[in-house]
Design a protein around this motif. Structure first.
Motif, PDB file in Angstrom:
ATOM      1  N   ILE A  97       0.840  -1.205   0.000  1.00  0.00           N
ATOM      2  CA  ILE A  97       0.000   0.000   0.000  1.00  0.00           C
ATOM      3  C   ILE A  97       0.874   1.254   0.000  1.00  0.00           C
ATOM      4  O   ILE A  97       0.619   2.207  -0.739  1.00  0.00           O
ATOM      5  N   SER A  98       1.919   1.254   0.833  1.00  0.00           N
ATOM      6  CA  SER A  98       2.822   2.412   0.889  1.00  0.00           C
ATOM      7  C   SER A  98       3.497   2.636  -0.457  1.00  0.00           C
ATOM      8  O   SER A  98       3.627   3.779  -0.923  1.00  0.00           O
ATOM      9  N   LEU A  99       3.941   1.557  -1.086  1.00  0.00           N
ATOM     10  CA  LEU A  99       4.587   1.658  -2.401  1.00  0.00           C
ATOM     11  C   LEU A  99       3.617   2.214  -3.441  1.00  0.00           C
ATOM     12  O   LEU A  99       3.974   3.119  -4.216  1.00  0.00           O
ATOM     13  N   LEU A 100       2.397   1.709  -3.457  1.00  0.00           N
ATOM     14  CA  LEU A 100       1.423   2.164  -4.449  1.00  0.00           C
ATOM     15  C   LEU A 100       1.043   3.629  -4.237  1.00  0.00           C
ATOM     16  O   LEU A 100       0.809   4.358  -5.207  1.00  0.00           O
ATOM     17  N   MET A 101       1.010   4.082  -2.996  1.00  0.00           N
ATOM     18  CA  MET A 101       0.710   5.484  -2.743  1.00  0.00           C
ATOM     19  C   MET A 101       1.812   6.399  -3.281  1.00  0.00           C
ATOM     20  O   MET A 101       1.559   7.554  -3.612  1.00  0.00           O
ATOM     21  N   VAL A 199       5.904  10.012   2.659  1.00  0.00           N
ATOM     22  CA  VAL A 199       5.514   8.601   2.807  1.00  0.00           C
ATOM     23  C   VAL A 199       6.652   7.789   3.411  1.00  0.00           C
ATOM     24  O   VAL A 199       6.454   7.003   4.344  1.00  0.00           O
ATOM     25  N   LEU A 200       7.864   7.987   2.886  1.00  0.00           N
ATOM     26  CA  LEU A 200       9.010   7.234   3.394  1.00  0.00           C
ATOM     27  C   LEU A 200       9.284   7.574   4.858  1.00  0.00           C
ATOM     28  O   LEU A 200       9.637   6.697   5.651  1.00  0.00           O
ATOM     29  N   GLY A 201       9.113   8.841   5.211  1.00  0.00           N
ATOM     30  CA  GLY A 201       9.308   9.247   6.598  1.00  0.00           C
ATOM     31  C   GLY A 201       8.312   8.584   7.525  1.00  0.00           C
ATOM     32  O   GLY A 201       8.662   8.151   8.639  1.00  0.00           O
ATOM     33  N   ILE A 279      -4.836   2.735  -8.474  1.00  0.00           N
ATOM     34  CA  ILE A 279      -4.999   2.062  -7.172  1.00  0.00           C
ATOM     35  C   ILE A 279      -4.312   2.875  -6.079  1.00  0.00           C
ATOM     36  O   ILE A 279      -4.838   3.024  -4.965  1.00  0.00           O
ATOM     37  N   GLY A 280      -3.134   3.419  -6.400  1.00  0.00           N
ATOM     38  CA  GLY A 280      -2.424   4.253  -5.431  1.00  0.00           C
ATOM     39  C   GLY A 280      -3.207   5.489  -5.045  1.00  0.00           C
ATOM     40  O   GLY A 280      -3.195   5.909  -3.877  1.00  0.00           O
ATOM     41  N   ILE A 281      -3.908   6.096  -6.006  1.00  0.00           N
ATOM     42  CA  ILE A 281      -4.746   7.265  -5.713  1.00  0.00           C
ATOM     43  C   ILE A 281      -5.859   6.886  -4.743  1.00  0.00           C
ATOM     44  O   ILE A 281      -6.160   7.621  -3.791  1.00  0.00           O
ATOM     45  N   THR A 286      -8.071   6.786   0.952  1.00  0.00           N
ATOM     46  CA  THR A 286      -8.717   5.914   1.939  1.00  0.00           C
ATOM     47  C   THR A 286      -7.804   5.541   3.108  1.00  0.00           C
ATOM     48  O   THR A 286      -8.269   5.378   4.237  1.00  0.00           O
ATOM     49  N   LYS A 287      -6.498   5.402   2.835  1.00  0.00           N
ATOM     50  CA  LYS A 287      -5.574   4.934   3.867  1.00  0.00           C
ATOM     51  C   LYS A 287      -4.788   6.066   4.533  1.00  0.00           C
ATOM     52  O   LYS A 287      -4.570   6.045   5.741  1.00  0.00           O
ATOM     53  N   ALA A 288      -4.337   7.056   3.723  1.00  0.00           N
ATOM     54  CA  ALA A 288      -3.499   8.121   4.278  1.00  0.00           C
ATOM     55  C   ALA A 288      -4.180   8.885   5.417  1.00  0.00           C
ATOM     56  O   ALA A 288      -3.513   9.225   6.406  1.00  0.00           O
TER      57      ALA A 288
END
Length: 334
Positions: A97-101, A199-201, A279-281, A286-288
């Motif tokens: 999920i993190s990668l796709l975002m 995101v990485l942080g 999917i990342g969008i 939804t997740k962020a």
């Protein structure tokens, strides 16, 4: 959080030390790059055969940062105490999920950077990143997929977040992402580096495992730069020139047929990336919003965070230095 636990001098001094380290890293890197570029030009006059060795110029441009600038900055950071709280497990699904975002953020940041660069220069500026990608060779691939992700994650995530995270997770994630974006000193790269840095942080703050952010960084560079260029390498310059003015002639049909495997491979890659980006969008929306930030042991109160961090003298100087170099790089790319 009891505000009595907050120590303004300690927080200010720690971030000021980070600013000093970042400033020294940038100044040493830029200074040595100019020196090595000058020496390379002198060597080319004596040994003309060096002119065609693009990998050598790439190598000389990376050595100042990774072999001189970062080690010096790391040494300067050492007085700031490391504080690493307990980590949380990162499940494979969370990693994906993190990668796709990161994918839509990468494309959005690239679009913003390209539009602003074109706006400020009347469309005359050239993206230096495209030169690195277009000249794909073993050195640039090694830097983009291995050396860069490893050292940059060690520096911008582990060192900055572990040393300043005790003053607030939100504040250190933002500072780490801003420093990561500014250190590129390139308007084309600033926005997507900043967005990805957020995101990485967060991933590192929750997991405290560098392998996750390194892997995401590697995959983003693979999907965003290396793999598309490798797929495009199947097109000869002649074929691309002919296909730009396609009229169905037998010669062009022959070139088209010759390039068909590369066309199909690149088309499949583009479709897959489009689907993954969509999917990342969805995950971003939804997740962020559910991302959780924990209170820190010496949390800076929200009302004092900006003044404490970005009011530190060396942080101000680092930002000014990077902005000036970004302008210089933009002007000289015209």
């Amino acid at each position: 959080m009891d505000e009595m636990e907050f120590k303004p001098l300690t927080a200010r001094q720690s971030y000021n030390r980070m600013g000093l380290a970042l400033l020294v890293m940038g100044a040493l890197s830029v200074g040595m790059q100019f020196l090595l570029a000058f020496l390379l030009q002198a060597l080319v006059k004596v040994y003309p055969s060096l002119t065609g060795m693009r990998w050598l110029s790439y190598l000389l441009s990376f050595i100042p940062l990774y072999a001189v600038g970062m080690p010096a900055a790391y040494h300067l950071m050492k007085p700031v105490v490391i504080s690493r709280p307990d980590s949380e497990p990162m499940l494979p699904g969370d990693f994906i999920i993190s990668l796709l975002m990161c994918l839509p953020l990468m494309y959005l940041g690239s679009i913003i950077g390209n539009l602003l660069s074109a706006l400020f220069t009347g469309g005359q500026a050239q993206n230096p990143v495209s030169e690195l990608v277009d000249g794909m060779n073993p050195v640039s691939i090694l830097v983009l997929l291995v050396i860069g992700p490893l050292l940059e994650e060690f520096f911008f995530r582990r060192q900055i977040i572990d040393r300043c995270g005790r003053f607030g997770e939100k504040q250190v994630i933002l500072f780490s992402a801003l420093a990561f974006g500014l250190f590129h000193m390139n308007l084309y790269q600033f926005f997507y580096a900043f967005f990805l840095g957020l995101v990485l942080g967060y991933v590192y703050t929750r997991s405290r495992r560098l392998r996750y952010t390194v892997a995401i960084h590697m995959l983003v560079n693979l999907f965003g730069g290396v793999l598309p260029q490798l797929l495009l390498s199947g097109f000869s310059d002649q074929a691309l020139a002919q296909l730009e003015h396609f009229d169905g002639s037998p010669a062009q049909m022959a070139l088209l047929w010759e390039s068909l495997p590369s066309i199909i491979a690149y088309g499949i890659f583009a479709i897959v990336m489009l689907v993954l980006t969509i999917i990342g969008i969805v995950f971003l929306f939804t997740k962020a919003p559910k991302f959780r930030l924990n209170p820190a042991p010496a949390q800076i109160p929200d009302g004092q965070a900006a003044r404490t961090i970005y009011g530190a003298s060396f942080v101000i100087l680092f930002i000014i230095f990077c902005v000036v170099m970004t302008i210089v790089n933009l002007v000289t790319s015209m």
